[in-house]
Design an enzyme around this catalytic site. Sequence first.
Site, PDB file in Angstrom:
ATOM      1  N   ASP A  83       0.796  -1.237   0.000  1.00 17.22           N
ATOM      2  CA  ASP A  83       0.000   0.000   0.000  1.00 17.22           C
ATOM      3  C   ASP A  83       0.827   1.285   0.000  1.00 17.22           C
ATOM      4  O   ASP A  83       0.357   2.333  -0.403  1.00 17.22           O
ATOM      5  CB  ASP A  83      -0.949   0.014   1.222  1.00 17.22           C
ATOM      6  CG  ASP A  83      -0.205  -0.184   2.545  1.00 17.22           C
ATOM      7  OD1 ASP A  83       1.028  -0.354   2.521  1.00 17.22           O
ATOM      8  OD2 ASP A  83      -0.858  -0.186   3.601  1.00 17.22           O
ATOM      9  N   HIS A  84       2.089   1.191   0.423  1.00 19.29           N
ATOM     10  CA  HIS A  84       2.878   2.424   0.559  1.00 19.29           C
ATOM     11  C   HIS A  84       3.610   2.832  -0.718  1.00 19.29           C
ATOM     12  O   HIS A  84       4.060   3.965  -0.835  1.00 19.29           O
ATOM     13  CB  HIS A  84       3.923   2.270   1.671  1.00 19.29           C
ATOM     14  CG  HIS A  84       3.369   2.420   3.052  1.00 19.29           C
ATOM     15  ND1 HIS A  84       2.416   1.584   3.563  1.00 19.29           N
ATOM     16  CD2 HIS A  84       3.645   3.324   4.039  1.00 19.29           C
ATOM     17  CE1 HIS A  84       2.125   1.951   4.806  1.00 19.29           C
ATOM     18  NE2 HIS A  84       2.852   3.005   5.115  1.00 19.29           N
ATOM     19  N   ASP A  92       3.944  -1.170  11.562  1.00 22.62           N
ATOM     20  CA  ASP A  92       3.474   0.150  11.162  1.00 22.62           C
ATOM     21  C   ASP A  92       2.823   0.760  12.395  1.00 22.62           C
ATOM     22  O   ASP A  92       2.082   0.070  13.112  1.00 22.62           O
ATOM     23  CB  ASP A  92       2.444   0.027  10.033  1.00 22.62           C
ATOM     24  CG  ASP A  92       2.093   1.394   9.472  1.00 22.62           C
ATOM     25  OD1 ASP A  92       2.611   1.744   8.404  1.00 22.62           O
ATOM     26  OD2 ASP A  92       1.316   2.119  10.130  1.00 22.62           O
ATOM     27  N   ARG A 145      -1.128  12.351  10.095  1.00 25.44           N
ATOM     28  CA  ARG A 145       0.138  13.065  10.313  1.00 25.44           C
ATOM     29  C   ARG A 145       0.252  14.244   9.364  1.00 25.44           C
ATOM     30  O   ARG A 145      -0.142  14.148   8.211  1.00 25.44           O
ATOM     31  CB  ARG A 145       1.317  12.125  10.066  1.00 25.44           C
ATOM     32  CG  ARG A 145       1.336  11.052  11.097  1.00 25.44           C
ATOM     33  CD  ARG A 145       2.669  10.333  11.158  1.00 25.44           C
ATOM     34  NE  ARG A 145       2.591   9.483  12.324  1.00 25.44           N
ATOM     35  CZ  ARG A 145       2.986   8.220  12.360  1.00 25.44           C
ATOM     36  NH1 ARG A 145       3.562   7.680  11.300  1.00 25.44           N
ATOM     37  NH2 ARG A 145       2.863   7.522  13.450  1.00 25.44           N
ATOM     38  N   SER A 161       6.609   7.214  12.903  1.00 30.24           N
ATOM     39  CA  SER A 161       6.582   5.890  12.278  1.00 30.24           C
ATOM     40  C   SER A 161       7.280   4.800  13.084  1.00 30.24           C
ATOM     41  O   SER A 161       8.126   5.058  13.930  1.00 30.24           O
ATOM     42  CB  SER A 161       7.258   6.012  10.928  1.00 30.24           C
ATOM     43  OG  SER A 161       7.651   4.769  10.452  1.00 30.24           O
ATOM     44  N   ARG A 192       9.138   2.742  11.450  1.00 30.13           N
ATOM     45  CA  ARG A 192      10.197   2.295  10.535  1.00 30.13           C
ATOM     46  C   ARG A 192      11.530   2.099  11.263  1.00 30.13           C
ATOM     47  O   ARG A 192      12.083   3.025  11.845  1.00 30.13           O
ATOM     48  CB  ARG A 192      10.329   3.260   9.348  1.00 30.13           C
ATOM     49  CG  ARG A 192      10.807   4.644   9.697  1.00 30.13           C
ATOM     50  CD  ARG A 192      10.658   5.600   8.509  1.00 30.13           C
ATOM     51  NE  ARG A 192       9.258   5.954   8.301  1.00 30.13           N
ATOM     52  CZ  ARG A 192       8.833   7.163   7.917  1.00 30.13           C
ATOM     53  NH1 ARG A 192       9.683   8.130   7.653  1.00 30.13           N
ATOM     54  NH2 ARG A 192       7.537   7.413   7.780  1.00 30.13           N
TER      55      ARG A 192
HETATM   56  C1  MIC Z   1       3.650   6.371   8.386  1.00 29.48           C
HETATM   57  O1  MIC Z   1       2.458   6.632   8.462  1.00 29.48           O
HETATM   58  O2  MIC Z   1       4.546   7.163   8.737  1.00 29.48           O
HETATM   59  C2  MIC Z   1       4.061   5.025   7.864  1.00 29.48           C
HETATM   60  C3  MIC Z   1       4.728   5.227   6.570  1.00 29.48           C
HETATM   61  O3  MIC Z   1       2.922   4.231   7.644  1.00 29.48           O
HETATM   62  C4  MIC Z   1       4.970   4.387   8.901  1.00 29.48           C
HETATM   63  C5  MIC Z   1       5.617   3.155   8.480  1.00 29.48           C
HETATM   64  C6  MIC Z   1       6.761   3.351   7.548  1.00 29.48           C
HETATM   65  O4  MIC Z   1       7.579   4.222   7.751  1.00 29.48           O
HETATM   66  O5  MIC Z   1       6.853   2.569   6.613  1.00 29.48           O
HETATM   67  C7  MIC Z   1       4.347   4.143  10.261  1.00 29.48           C
HETATM   68  O6  MIC Z   1       3.431   4.829  10.624  1.00 29.48           O
HETATM   69  O7  MIC Z   1       4.834   3.286  11.002  1.00 29.48           O
HETATM   70 FE1  SF4 Z   2      -0.350   4.585   5.121  1.00 34.83          FE
HETATM   71 FE2  SF4 Z   2       0.893   5.341   7.362  1.00 34.83          FE
HETATM   72 FE3  SF4 Z   2      -0.631   7.032   5.975  1.00 34.83          FE
HETATM   73 FE4  SF4 Z   2      -1.744   5.068   7.272  1.00 34.83          FE
HETATM   74  S1  SF4 Z   2      -0.601   6.783   8.160  1.00 34.83           S
HETATM   75  S2  SF4 Z   2      -2.238   5.717   5.193  1.00 34.83           S
HETATM   76  S3  SF4 Z   2      -0.261   3.435   7.018  1.00 34.83           S
HETATM   77  S4  SF4 Z   2       1.260   6.099   5.313  1.00 34.83           S
END
Ligand code: MIC
Ligand code: SF4
Length: 755
Positions: A95-96, A160, A448, A643, A645
């Site tokens: 999805d990313h 995640d 975010r 995140s 990550r």
């Molecule tokens: C996000 O919303 O920042 C992400 C991308 O979903 C991350 C995960 C990632 O960095 O791949 C998260 O929320 O953990």
């Molecule tokens: Fe995707 Fe993270 Fe955004 Fe949710 S907050 S839609 S998991 S990038």
Amino acid sequence: MAFDIDMIKGVYSQMAERVDQARELVGRPLTLSEKILYSHLWDGKSNKAFTRGKDYVDFAPDRIACQDATAQMALLQFMQAGKPKVAVPTTVHCDHLIQAKSGAVADLKVANATSEEVFNFLESVSNKYGIGFWKPGAGIIHQVVLENYAFPGGMMIGTDSHTVNAGGLGMLAIGVGGADAVDVMAGMPWELKFPKLIGVKLTGNISGWTSAKDVILKVAGILTVKGGTGAIVEYFGEGALNLSCTGKGTICNMGAEIGATTSTFGYDASMERYLRATDRNDVADAANEVKAHLTADPEVYAQPEKYFDEIIEIDLNTLKPHLNGPFTPDLATPVGELGEKARANDWPLKVDWGLIGSCTNSSYEDLTRAASIAKQAIDKKIKPKSDFGINPGSEQIRFTAERDGLLQIFEEVGATIFTNACGPCIGQWDRSDLKGDEKNTIVHSFNRNFSKRADGNPNTHAFVGSPEMVAAIAISGRLDFDPMNDTLINEDGEAVKLDMPLGIELPVNGFAVEDAGFIAPDEDGSGVSVKVSPTSERLQLLESFQPIENESLAGAKLLIKAQGKCTTDHISMAGPWLRFRGHLDNIANNTLIGAVNAFNQKTNFVKNQLTGEYMGVPDAQRAYKAAGIKTIVVGDHNYGEGSSREHAAMQPRHLGVAAVLVKSFARIHETNLKKQGMLGLTFVNESDYDLIKEDDTFNFVDIASFKAGQALTIEIKHADGTAHTIQVNHTYNDSQIGWFRAGSALNVIKKENAA
Ligand code: MIC
Ligand code: SF4
């Protein structure tokens, strides 16, 4: 029928005994969070009541979910663990890695072509190790999990931070780094410090323009981005019973933005309705049989102050719709007051984009509420002033929304329907309306809004609101528009008002889908071969990290002293860098490029102490590495917020950073540092942060006697010959110190498997 129904029934069959035993042990009625925690102990039973915020406890989560951007590193690590299959049900969701540009069909095609190598890798690893695979376009991980896998009273982890979304269905679902997931995939316990408990009592009822999103926007305003750290937030009260299941999901989802370990709600009729609507009568029936264990004991909600560490009460009857932002999700402002605040702060009032979607607000109900606003623009002849983009949460939602005419409404107001994926929420957005870094405003229903997140532009002011509020603001084109009080001039020159949004909780004719996008793994995947090209720029097999020897820490240099907000987006940016998430050395080239250097207020511009020259952070760090010199990173509060990550820990580790010393950490990031065999330390005296100078060298005086519960001493040597000795705290327990000594947690697993 639900996936893994036998596993779910197994959890329920043990629940009564485990909850009763825990209640006896603790000696008082139990919250829902405690019931789930105590019924998921690795050892089955406990013989002691755990101390919140103190005891490390081993848990046995029921399942795991990974998304494409984090799964690559998680699975590269799992491949090293030497196991033939994952030990608990696991899924991977693509999805990313799908960029939003011109619309779902075209964008998906481009993504499948540009990330083919990564998708193929994830699909074949999934097939080999017994992991369910959701292909690109199937939907956003957390919506797909809510629709298919979440179950009341369960415990899951996910790579995640918004895994917490499944709290909407009464789970404890917790975001972790890949290395944590690997433990559980490898059949080992998962460790967590027993969380504190925050109770949120919701009185009254949501109505009118106020939605579930506003509950969490308000809570974020109260608790701020670090107020939930180390705590589970448990919602209850009559107001909770009247929220839809996906609305509860929205609230839990954004609990990540207050740093909460997770959030949850007790099992109720809304959850049962949702389970039945998503073809899981079997789960609903099984849950009904153990209902009493899937919510707190009645005494708890009657006198919550006796059972929670902190209580917040929100009256939904008086709760106003909010817009939070810019640049941080906890800057909460009621809609009617935003104009004044924006003018005072010089935030652009003109809104360029309204974006609806992301894992937090892309349910069927969300789309219906936003569509009810968009429809009024058509009926009342108001021409929308901003551009509109929509990312449905899953193919099932998209298919149903198309059947029910919702997408057509959005298209009629000029919206682009992007893929069922993260898209702009993670900077996967080819935004064509800006030429450079112009100052501008967007509103979105995401969670975010850190600087540069959606479009890479530091001057984009992003505000977070409910989908229906985003729709209203986008139609008006103004940040100071208050749909409850203001009118808009339509194409006939008349002043018209928008009526309040109307949503449909669950599709009247049921959900429908042709191809949900799921690929089940082979029964026996042992014959599947996983190939990683040695010349690939997207994927790289991992090599074990070497332990950081005590001696190597002598004379460590300062790499950067980061000032202010330093989220994982600052440490390892997403957007264009997502393409390197499976290649550690390549992605290391973005290490800390977003962090603000406290000595010159610039990003990616630090002094290389070896030459005196200023350069990018990764370049300076590679120079230290080449010279065999360890470094340390110094940071402010809530370092590593955002995140899950683990790249934000693995990249510094790969480049030779030994320690990260900050005022405070976000939970997942602190664990990620420990897992990768680094030192995550906090100042005993926060003001010692001010002692650190640009040319400093560090000695870890007593690292040889690194012990649980005992502060460490660091000598800071300044360039002018003076020195300071400071104390630093850590939260390592004995086994975590073992990870540090072994070089990483994975090295420990490997050693155990080899033995
Ligand atoms: C996000 O919303 O920042 C992400 C991308 O979903 C991350 C995960 C990632 O960095 O791949 C998260 O929320 O953990
Ligand atoms: Fe995707 Fe993270 Fe955004 Fe949710 S907050 S839609 S998991 S990038």
